[in-house]
Design an enzyme around this catalytic site. Structure first.
Site, PDB file in Angstrom:
ATOM      1  N   GLY A   7       0.848  -1.185   0.000  1.00 60.50           N
ATOM      2  CA  GLY A   7       0.000   0.000   0.000  1.00 60.50           C
ATOM      3  C   GLY A   7       0.882   1.233   0.000  1.00 60.50           C
ATOM      4  O   GLY A   7       1.402   1.631   1.035  1.00 60.50           O
ATOM      5  N   GLY A   9       0.379   4.415  -0.543  1.00 62.43           N
ATOM      6  CA  GLY A   9      -0.224   5.730  -0.410  1.00 62.43           C
ATOM      7  C   GLY A   9       0.567   6.616   0.525  1.00 62.43           C
ATOM      8  O   GLY A   9       1.784   6.436   0.696  1.00 62.43           O
ATOM      9  N   ALA A  10      -0.110   7.558   1.152  1.00 63.80           N
ATOM     10  CA  ALA A  10       0.587   8.546   1.958  1.00 63.80           C
ATOM     11  C   ALA A  10       1.314   7.919   3.145  1.00 63.80           C
ATOM     12  O   ALA A  10       2.531   8.094   3.300  1.00 63.80           O
ATOM     13  CB  ALA A  10      -0.411   9.596   2.443  1.00 63.80           C
ATOM     14  N   ILE A  11       0.601   7.157   3.977  1.00 63.08           N
ATOM     15  CA  ILE A  11       1.217   6.576   5.162  1.00 63.08           C
ATOM     16  C   ILE A  11       2.234   5.514   4.770  1.00 63.08           C
ATOM     17  O   ILE A  11       3.359   5.475   5.299  1.00 63.08           O
ATOM     18  CB  ILE A  11       0.147   5.988   6.106  1.00 63.08           C
ATOM     19  CG1 ILE A  11      -0.648   7.117   6.761  1.00 63.08           C
ATOM     20  CG2 ILE A  11       0.786   5.102   7.172  1.00 63.08           C
ATOM     21  CD1 ILE A  11       0.163   8.023   7.671  1.00 63.08           C
ATOM     22  N   LYS A 205      -8.647   6.548  19.088  1.00 57.36           N
ATOM     23  CA  LYS A 205      -8.653   7.169  17.759  1.00 57.36           C
ATOM     24  C   LYS A 205      -9.984   6.934  17.059  1.00 57.36           C
ATOM     25  O   LYS A 205     -10.552   7.837  16.441  1.00 57.36           O
ATOM     26  CB  LYS A 205      -7.504   6.623  16.913  1.00 57.36           C
ATOM     27  CG  LYS A 205      -7.396   7.336  15.564  1.00 57.36           C
ATOM     28  CD  LYS A 205      -6.205   6.888  14.740  1.00 57.36           C
ATOM     29  CE  LYS A 205      -6.138   7.682  13.433  1.00 57.36           C
ATOM     30  NZ  LYS A 205      -5.050   7.222  12.563  1.00 57.36           N
ATOM     31  N   ASN A 209     -13.008   9.210  14.917  1.00 54.26           N
ATOM     32  CA  ASN A 209     -13.292   8.862  13.523  1.00 54.26           C
ATOM     33  C   ASN A 209     -14.733   8.404  13.327  1.00 54.26           C
ATOM     34  O   ASN A 209     -15.372   8.713  12.323  1.00 54.26           O
ATOM     35  CB  ASN A 209     -12.348   7.753  13.051  1.00 54.26           C
ATOM     36  CG  ASN A 209     -10.930   8.242  12.818  1.00 54.26           C
ATOM     37  OD1 ASN A 209     -10.693   9.441  12.680  1.00 54.26           O
ATOM     38  ND2 ASN A 209      -9.987   7.321  12.782  1.00 54.26           N
TER      39      ASN A 209
END
Length: 326
Positions: A7, A9-11, A205, A209
């Protein structure tokens, strides 16, 4: 130590870049499309503290090119995990650990908890138990991700703020595998506390969310605007209290009061939640991991969720109409 980030993506890109720059690990990343080509051509670029660096990352579209790993970090969104199981399989050897970096209730939640719900598979995040069977909860290291990171262009990751990645074994033990991974991440300049109760940190968290994400998607509002408005703030608070009753019935400890958690969200400022951003961009929304799974936990624990049910029905309908949910 062989690590693959699945993955990009950003993270996933941020973590891959930080680890690769240290040069201490055999680091690879599974990517596709323009992102893959950019990384192969120019390396994985990271902008952090105003400085750009280039990470020498091995990028592949086909995981079978990489072989079995010591650690596989799943940095894709929860709803993308089941369709990716065939791709993940070649990375898993007998002793491979799998680090789950998805938001929301994790598919492995009831592994090692004991009690009447031990081994329960959550349909909202693992339909039919496919992930449980194909990956196996015994491989899992749980994680809660805090950095704010964006993909500015293919192969270019921009760090906004935050460097904390909490890790924890579902059993709560401080195992060798979680300790070694945390040490490598710390050496890469990250903050990596190892928790003996990763589920409680997941809930803190999730608490925000669960409520702020769907409300923001329904209203188009930022976190600051939701908290400033008495009506939407009260709606979020009611959802959070319903979720707290579920979590506490499962043994979760909430270390802060609900009003302090709400204030913290408002202090983030004029920020659009990820769910609102996905809606605006026509991308699949993380409804099931963040909201539907909490509703399912309410059913399992006999805790009423009338407000969560109503907001879930609305945001799901909106997402279906916009082609962002299936």
């Amino acid at each position: 130590m062989k690590i693959t980030i699945f993955g990009a993506g950003a993270i996933g890109g941020y973590l891959a870049a930080k680890l690769a720059i240290t040069g201490r690990t055999d680091l690879s990343i599974v990517a596709r499309g323009a992102h893959l080509e950019a990384i192969k051509t120019s390396g994985l670029r990271l902008i952090e503290d105003g400085q750009e660096s280039v990470a020498p990352v091995r990028a592949a579209a086909k995981p079978e090119e990489l072989g079995a790993q010591d650690y596989v970090v799943l940095a894709l969104k929860a709803h993308s995990l089941t369709p990716a199981l065939d791709q993940i399989a070649p990375l898993l050897g007998q002793d491979t650990a799998v680090v789950t970096m998805q938001n929301g209730v994790p598919w492995w939640y009831f592994h090692g908890t004991g009690g009447p719900l031990e081994g329960t598979r959550l349909n909202a995040v693992d339909p039919g138990g496919a992930i449980w069977e194909r990956i196996g909860p015994q491989r899992v290291i749980g994680s809660v991700v805090y950095p704010a990171v964006e993909v500015d262009a293919p192969g270019l990751i921009r760090h906004v703020e935050g460097k904390r990645f909490a890790l924890g074994e579902p059993s709560g033990e401080r195992s060798e595998r979680v300790t070694l991974l945390a040490e490598e991440m710390v050496k890469a300049g990250l903050q990596v506390p190892v928790r003996d109760d990763i589920r409680s940190e997941i809930w803190v968290k999730l608490w925000g969310n669960l409520s702020f994400n769907p409300i923001s998607a329904l209203t188009g509002s930022t976190l600051a605007a939701i908290v400033a408005d008495e009506g939407t703030r009260t709606l979020a608070r009611t959802m959070m209290l319903e979720a707290q009753a579920i979590g506490e019935s499962l043994g979760v400890r909430f270390p802060i009061a609900v009003d302090r958690r709400i204030k913290g969200a408002g202090d983030v400022g004029e920020h659009k939640t990820s769910m609102l951003q996905d809606l605006e961009r026509g991308r699949p929304m993380e409804i099931d991991a963040l909201v539907t799974a909490v509703q399912e936990l309410g059913r399992l624990t006999d805790k009423p969720t009338p407000t969560i049910d109503a907001v879930l029905a609305l945001v799901r309908r909106l997402a279906i109409e916009r082609g962002c949910y299936s």
